[in-house]
Design an enzyme around this catalytic site. Structure first.
Site, PDB file in Angstrom:
ATOM      1  N   HIS A 105      -8.348  -0.083  18.623  1.00  0.00           N
ATOM      2  CA  HIS A 105      -8.120   1.167  17.901  1.00  0.00           C
ATOM      3  C   HIS A 105      -9.403   1.665  17.235  1.00  0.00           C
ATOM      4  O   HIS A 105      -9.556   1.605  16.017  1.00  0.00           O
ATOM      5  CB  HIS A 105      -6.990   0.989  16.867  1.00  0.00           C
TER       6      HIS A 105
ATOM      7  N   GLY B 113       0.860  -1.190   0.000  1.00  0.00           N
ATOM      8  CA  GLY B 113       0.000   0.000   0.000  1.00  0.00           C
ATOM      9  C   GLY B 113       0.892   1.234   0.000  1.00  0.00           C
ATOM     10  O   GLY B 113       0.507   2.298   0.482  1.00  0.00           O
TER      11      GLY B 113
ATOM     12  N   ASP C  57      -2.374   6.252  18.643  1.00  0.00           N
ATOM     13  CA  ASP C  57      -3.088   6.587  19.889  1.00  0.00           C
ATOM     14  C   ASP C  57      -2.103   6.985  20.988  1.00  0.00           C
ATOM     15  O   ASP C  57      -2.385   7.861  21.808  1.00  0.00           O
ATOM     16  CB  ASP C  57      -3.938   5.381  20.344  1.00  0.00           C
TER      17      ASP C  57
HETATM   18  N1  LIG Z   1      -3.894   2.092  12.434  1.00  0.00           N
HETATM   19  C1  LIG Z   1      -4.076   3.396  12.435  1.00  0.00           C
HETATM   20  O1  LIG Z   1      -3.854   4.056  13.454  1.00  0.00           O
HETATM   21  C2  LIG Z   1      -4.509   4.108  11.200  1.00  0.00           C
HETATM   22  C3  LIG Z   1      -5.001   3.404  10.137  1.00  0.00           C
HETATM   23  N2  LIG Z   1      -5.385   4.049   8.972  1.00  0.00           N
HETATM   24  C4  LIG Z   1      -5.899   3.218   7.882  1.00  0.00           C
HETATM   25  O2  LIG Z   1      -4.884   2.999   6.916  1.00  0.00           O
HETATM   26  C5  LIG Z   1      -5.478   2.685   5.658  1.00  0.00           C
HETATM   27  C6  LIG Z   1      -4.822   3.461   4.529  1.00  0.00           C
HETATM   28  O3  LIG Z   1      -5.067   4.833   4.654  1.00  0.00           O
HETATM   29  P1  LIG Z   1      -4.510   5.881   3.563  1.00  0.00           P
HETATM   30  O4  LIG Z   1      -3.101   5.609   3.245  1.00  0.00           O
HETATM   31  O5  LIG Z   1      -4.905   7.215   4.016  1.00  0.00           O
HETATM   32  O6  LIG Z   1      -5.392   5.469   2.289  1.00  0.00           O
HETATM   33  P2  LIG Z   1      -5.071   5.745   0.737  1.00  0.00           P
HETATM   34  O7  LIG Z   1      -6.321   5.488  -0.028  1.00  0.00           O
HETATM   35  O8  LIG Z   1      -4.410   7.060   0.575  1.00  0.00           O
HETATM   36  O9  LIG Z   1      -3.997   4.636   0.392  1.00  0.00           O
HETATM   37  C7  LIG Z   1      -4.287   3.282   0.399  1.00  0.00           C
HETATM   38  C8  LIG Z   1      -3.422   2.597  -0.629  1.00  0.00           C
HETATM   39  O10 LIG Z   1      -3.722   1.211  -0.602  1.00  0.00           O
HETATM   40  C9  LIG Z   1      -3.620   0.745  -1.935  1.00  0.00           C
HETATM   41  N3  LIG Z   1      -4.279  -0.551  -2.079  1.00  0.00           N
HETATM   42  C10 LIG Z   1      -5.595  -0.813  -2.181  1.00  0.00           C
HETATM   43  N4  LIG Z   1      -5.770  -2.142  -2.338  1.00  0.00           N
HETATM   44  C11 LIG Z   1      -4.538  -2.711  -2.329  1.00  0.00           C
HETATM   45  C12 LIG Z   1      -4.064  -4.023  -2.456  1.00  0.00           C
HETATM   46  N5  LIG Z   1      -4.890  -5.050  -2.616  1.00  0.00           N
HETATM   47  N6  LIG Z   1      -2.740  -4.226  -2.400  1.00  0.00           N
HETATM   48  C13 LIG Z   1      -1.888  -3.199  -2.206  1.00  0.00           C
HETATM   49  N7  LIG Z   1      -2.274  -1.927  -2.109  1.00  0.00           N
HETATM   50  C14 LIG Z   1      -3.587  -1.686  -2.167  1.00  0.00           C
HETATM   51  C15 LIG Z   1      -4.244   1.859  -2.775  1.00  0.00           C
HETATM   52  O11 LIG Z   1      -3.867   1.741  -4.137  1.00  0.00           O
HETATM   53  C16 LIG Z   1      -3.686   3.092  -2.074  1.00  0.00           C
HETATM   54  O12 LIG Z   1      -2.472   3.506  -2.665  1.00  0.00           O
HETATM   55  C17 LIG Z   1      -6.959   2.971   5.837  1.00  0.00           C
HETATM   56  O13 LIG Z   1      -7.661   1.773   6.043  1.00  0.00           O
HETATM   57  C18 LIG Z   1      -7.007   3.823   7.074  1.00  0.00           C
HETATM   58  O14 LIG Z   1      -8.240   3.754   7.746  1.00  0.00           O
HETATM   59  C19 LIG Z   1      -5.272   5.396   8.863  1.00  0.00           C
HETATM   60  C20 LIG Z   1      -4.765   6.153   9.893  1.00  0.00           C
HETATM   61  C21 LIG Z   1      -4.406   5.576  11.156  1.00  0.00           C
HETATM   62  O1  LIG Z   2      -9.605   7.894  11.967  1.00  0.00           O
HETATM   63  C1  LIG Z   2      -9.316   7.132  11.033  1.00  0.00           C
HETATM   64  O2  LIG Z   2     -10.143   6.590  10.290  1.00  0.00           O
HETATM   65  C2  LIG Z   2      -7.880   6.801  10.845  1.00  0.00           C
HETATM   66  C3  LIG Z   2      -7.334   6.334  12.113  1.00  0.00           C
HETATM   67  O3  LIG Z   2      -7.422   5.182  12.464  1.00  0.00           O
HETATM   68  C4  LIG Z   2      -6.815   7.339  13.033  1.00  0.00           C
HETATM   69  O4  LIG Z   2      -6.522   8.479  12.628  1.00  0.00           O
HETATM   70  O5  LIG Z   2      -6.663   7.017  14.215  1.00  0.00           O
END
Ligand SMILES: NC(=O)C1=CN([C@@H]2O[C@H](COP(=O)(O)OP(=O)(O)OC[C@H]3O[C@@H](n4cnc5c(N)ncnc54)[C@H](O)[C@@H]3O)[C@@H](O)[C@H]2O)C=CC1
Ligand SMILES: O=C([O-])CC(=O)C(=O)O
Length: 338
Positions: free
Chosen positions: A200, A32, A173
């Site tokens: 989370h 990703g 967090d």
């Molecule tokens: N754990 C945490 O604290 C956090 C988790 N997230 C999560 O992280 C994830 C990604 O967020 P962003 O980067 O902002 O999204 P984004 O949409 O900007 O990037 C996601 C990427 O994943 C790629 N992708 C989709 N399907 C794929 C596959 N099968 N194989 C490889 N790549 C693939 C897309 O092409 C895209 O480049 C979301 O689910 C979001 O909710 C976001 C912030 C905090």
């Molecule tokens: O809020 C969201 O969807 C992304 C996330 O997990 C965070 O920022 O903690």
């Protein structure tokens, strides 16, 4: 004068990074890597002296990100892989970070991402199980409370699940807690490290503020407001981005911070302890077998899971609100792979 000191500053890190990386051979993959988190995370990992090789994969854009990041003057090698090159991207990797999947838009919960992200994460986990079954997997994709059990179940089915090697990244967090408490207390976030347990998402995020000397002093309405801000910090960013996604830069920072902690443990550093969402015995008797708590990271990943420690009556209430929601999220993930 300025030119000389600037030259010293520029020269010093590259030398240090190169020699450190020559000692520890660790290949890290980002699945990703073309996304909002994936790009800055790849950059930060390029700058981590413990990473010797970076493998960047996405269904779109990873070769471009890799070409760009590869010009940074640190010693690690970088290679990008196109949509049909997932297996090649995973060859020989020791650590796999997964930020693949869709982010939230205003009005959505993390659980609303389940339908799209569950299958993305399952398919990526299956590939890891097939190509590099011994890799340590760091799951960023939401909803983390469900995607981590999905990865575990997928690897279990393939007969290669190692609970020491699977981590839900809840570091954002921890980062938010330190920052927000630091602001309330008027001190540096270095002084306000907080253990965050549970999961989370909203009520499953349980910051144990009383275990920090500054956090202990926050009471009443100020405490309620601080806990709420930590639990719903993600919503703050989703709202401000107004349809353009969720936290990416702070998440990349948090992801790189957690990856560095794991890599230090894998490299033999002792006493590396941080909260993370893992297969966890603390509430297993209540059917909750994944839980974030302080984990010591060592040569083989999870070395020791620490108990919750002393908590206040308010924190006990937060835990009671967390557990049923977390259980539901975990069961949903398990049902998906069953
Ligand atoms: N754990 C945490 O604290 C956090 C988790 N997230 C999560 O992280 C994830 C990604 O967020 P962003 O980067 O902002 O999204 P984004 O949409 O900007 O990037 C996601 C990427 O994943 C790629 N992708 C989709 N399907 C794929 C596959 N099968 N194989 C490889 N790549 C693939 C897309 O092409 C895209 O480049 C979301 O689910 C979001 O909710 C976001 C912030 C905090
Ligand atoms: O809020 C969201 O969807 C992304 C996330 O997990 C965070 O920022 O903690």
């Amino acid at each position: 004068m300025f030119a000389r000191s600037a030259a010293r500053i520029l020269a010093a890190p590259s030398t240090r990074l190169f020699s450190a990386s020559a000692v520890n051979q660790i290949k890290v993959a980002v699945l990703g890597a073309g996304g909002g988190i994936g790009q800055p995370l790849s950059l930060l990992l390029k700058n981590d002296p413990l990473v010797t090789s970076l493998s960047l994969y996405d269904i779109r854009g990873a070769p471009g990100v890799a070409a760009d990041v590869s010009h940074v003057d640190t010693g690690s090698e970088v290679k990008g892989y196109a949509a049909d090159q997932l297996d090649q991207a995973l060859e020989g990797v020791k650590v796999v970070v997964i930020p693949a999947g869709v982010p939230r838009k205003p009005g959505m919960t993390r659980d609303d991402l389940f339908n799209t992200n569950a299958s993305i994460v399952r398919d990526l986990a299956a590939a890891v199980g097939r190509v590099s079954p011994d890799a340590h997997i760091l799951v960023i994709s939401n909803p983390v409370n469900s995607t981590v059990p999905i990865v575990a179940g997928t690897l279990e089915k393939a007969g290669v699940f190692n609970p020491r090697h699977l981590f839900g990244v809840t570091t954002l967090d921890v980062v938010r807690s330190a920052r927000f408490l630091g602001q309330v207390a008027g001190v540096s976030p270095k002084e306000t490290r907080v253990t965050v347990v549970g999961g989370h998402s909203g009520p499953t995020i349980v910051p144990l503020l009383s275990q920090n000397p500054y956090g202990k002093k926050v009471t009443g309405e100020a405490l309620a407001a601080l806990v709420h801000r930590i639990q719903y910090g993600g919503d703050e960013v989703v709202k401000a981005k107004d349809g353009a996604g969720s936290a990416t830069l702070s998440m990349a920072y948090a992801g790189a911070k957690f990856a560095n902690a794991l890599l230090r443990g894998l490299s033999g550093e002792k006493g590396v302890i941080t909260p993370t969402f893992v297969k966890n015995p603390l509430y297993a008797d209540q059917g909750i077998d994944f839980f974030a708590s302080n984990v010591e990271l060592g040569l083989d990943g999870v070395e020791k899971i620490h108990p919750i420690g002393e908590i206040t009556a308010e924190e006990q209430k937060l835990l009671e609100a967390c557990l049923p929601e977390l259980k539901k999220n975990i069961e949903k993930g398990k049902a998906f792979v069953a």
